[in-house]
Design an enzyme around this catalytic site. Structure first.
Site, short mmCIF file in Angstrom:
data_model
loop_
_atom_site.label_atom_id
_atom_site.label_comp_id
_atom_site.label_asym_id
_atom_site.label_seq_id
_atom_site.Cartn_x
_atom_site.Cartn_y
_atom_site.Cartn_z
N HIS A 335 35.37 44.81 37.36
CA HIS A 335 34.87 43.53 37.86
C HIS A 335 33.90 43.77 38.99
CE1 HIS A 335 37.48 43.09 41.61
NE2 HIS A 335 38.15 44.01 40.97
N ASP A 345 37.00 47.98 46.63
CA ASP A 345 37.51 47.21 45.49
C ASP A 345 36.62 46.00 45.27
OD1 ASP A 345 38.94 45.80 43.59
OD2 ASP A 345 40.65 45.38 44.87
N GLU A 382 37.73 38.29 39.07
CA GLU A 382 38.98 39.03 38.80
C GLU A 382 40.00 38.81 39.89
OE1 GLU A 382 41.74 42.51 39.23
OE2 GLU A 382 40.25 41.73 40.63
N GLU A 383 39.53 38.79 41.15
CA GLU A 383 40.45 38.74 42.28
C GLU A 383 41.34 37.50 42.26
OE1 GLU A 383 41.03 41.13 44.06
OE2 GLU A 383 39.27 42.36 44.41
N ASP A 411 39.05 50.08 38.16
CA ASP A 411 38.78 49.16 39.25
C ASP A 411 38.10 49.94 40.36
OD1 ASP A 411 38.87 47.17 41.23
OD2 ASP A 411 40.71 46.33 40.43
#
Length: 442
Positions: A335, A345, A382-383, A411
């Site tokens: 993502h 991230d 995504e988060e 990721d």
């Protein structure tokens, strides 16, 4: 022309060896292309500013990724979905008894990290998909807020009914904590980062070290994803512009009680206000207080009010057609969105995948073609609850049922050992691949 069997077998063997050697040369060439300097440049570009769902930088990043892939000669496009994405405009946590304290609910800025000062673009510290609420009640400490903790509370004769619970991060996914609290009768939930798990107990906090500082807060989603992930208003169907949507009151993946994450600096006065039974040793963190359970005499006022907007998510999709089995898709995913700047991230992973795609583009120019179609997907949202990936899968469900062969997801990338999880049928394959890769450090 006829061959004797041994000659025919020899020709087959020779052909197989040629194909194997050619494949080996392609792999060797592929591995020689990725550049650490390029990866660093991508990371700086993509993480320069906060880029959460619906943000201007998030949109710019998806456009930049797509145009970059097109410049490399790849078939790249953006697929957009429209999802429910709440962002808070009111957050309040205050101790009202036995004395008053108002939580800061604000992270520090550091001169060593200029991005920490980009507050006007940052999402506030919050848990996405918490319902709105305004509650005042006695406080109860529930350790990690997992089932065995509530079993222990029952043995102590302590109930959380009508109370606000405070749990520390760890031991479970954060969404379990408010879900269980609501099932036990609590009317609000706070989640804090204890320095024992994520702070000075383990090493120097930032900026001297890598651990969370006193005002640091872990943002995160508390959507009830075991029910269903993705957009809460379009379960089972892609959240396209014309999709039929539930009313917000019908969405079952929102929390049942208001929940907010806080720092250990804000949590300490709340925990120190509790009396009653001293918490078991395994419940005690690293704060300089006696950990007690309550309820009370500490009483807390918690208020959360959000904007419940529909926001676009932009998935970046790259397709490399297969030459032999075009209707068999190998899908590679990551993502590109983040809670804030996301250098680790997910940008550390996205940047590496960009170099994978650049390597493929160079091989394609030299005549290489994959046997099966390769589909790269850089998801958005995504988060908050696998928004972009879920909506894409729901929108393309029929094609995926017929054509999807394998999905490979990564990721973040970090220093250390290779870690892989997935279907056991691929264990030998991944082990064989890993044996072929030279460790960059040893």
């Amino acid at each position: 022309m006829k061959f004797r069997l041994p000659v025919f077998i020899a020709l087959l063997t020779s052909s197989a060896l040629f194909a194997q050697n050619q494949q080996g040369e392609w792999e060797k060439m592929f591995r020689s292309i990725p550049s650490a300097d390029r990866i660093g440049t991508y990371i700086q570009k993509l993480s320069a500013r906060p880029h959460h769902v619906g943000s201007a930088t998030g949109n710019d990043n998806s456009e930049w990724l797509t145009s970059t892939f097109k410049q490399w000669g790849l078939d790249a496009r953006i697929e957009t979905f429209n999802v429910l994405f709440p962002t808070p405009n009111e957050r309040l946590v205050e101790l009202v008894e036995p004395k008053r304290f108002k939580a800061i609910l604000q992270e520090q800025t550091f001169s060593i990290d200029p991005t920490s000062g980009q507050r006007s673009e940052q999402l506030p510290t919050y848990n996405a998909y918490s319902i709105d609420g305004d509650v005042t009640a006695p406080l109860v400490y529930v350790n990690y807020g997992i089932p065995e903790d509530y079993e222990q509370l029952e043995r102590f004769g302590i109930s959380v009914k009508g109370c606000i619970v405070i749990a520390r991060y760890g031991a479970s996914w954060r969404g379990i904590k408010p879900k269980l609290a609501a099932e036990k009768g609590a009317i609000g939930c706070l989640i804090y980062s204890d320095p024992k798990e994520d702070g000075f107990y383990n090493g120097d906090p930032f900026p001297e070290g890598a651990w969370r500082p006193k005002d640091g807060v872990q943002r995160g989603s508390v959507m009830d994803m075991p029910l269903y992930p993705g957009d809460p208003l379009t379960p089972g169907v892609g959240a396209t512009a014309d999709a039929k949507r539930l009313d917000i009151k019908e969405a079952t993946t929102l929390t049942k009680i208001p929940v907010l994450p806080i720092s250990w600096s804000d949590a300490q006065p709340l925990l120190a206000s509790l009396s009653g039974k001293v918490a078991p040793e395994s419940w005690r963190g690293a704060l300089p207080i006696t950990y007690k359970i309550g309820p009370g005499p500490g009483k807390v006022h918690l208020r959360i009010k959000s904007n419940w907007d529909i926001k676009p998510v932009h998935d970046v999709v790259v397709t490399i057609p297969g030459a032999v089995y075009p209707d068999e898709w190998i899908i590679r995913g990551n993502h590109h969105d983040a809670w804030v700047n996301g250098a680790q991230d997910p940008v550390s992973g996205v940047a590496a995948e960009m170099e994978e795609l650049r390597a493929y583009s160079e091989l394609l120019k030299k005549g290489w073609k994959p046997k099966r179609t390769i589909v790269y997907c850089l998801w958005d949202g995504e988060e908050e609850g696998l928004l972009g990936s879920t909506e894409w899968v729901e929108a393309h469900a029929d094609a995926l049922k017929q054509k999807a062969v394998l999905y490979i997801n990564s990721d973040s990338n970090g220093r250390g050992y290779l870690g892989v999880s997935g279907s056991h049928t691929h264990e030998k394959f991944i082990s064989d691949v890993a044996r072929d890769i030279e460790d960059p450090e040893t």
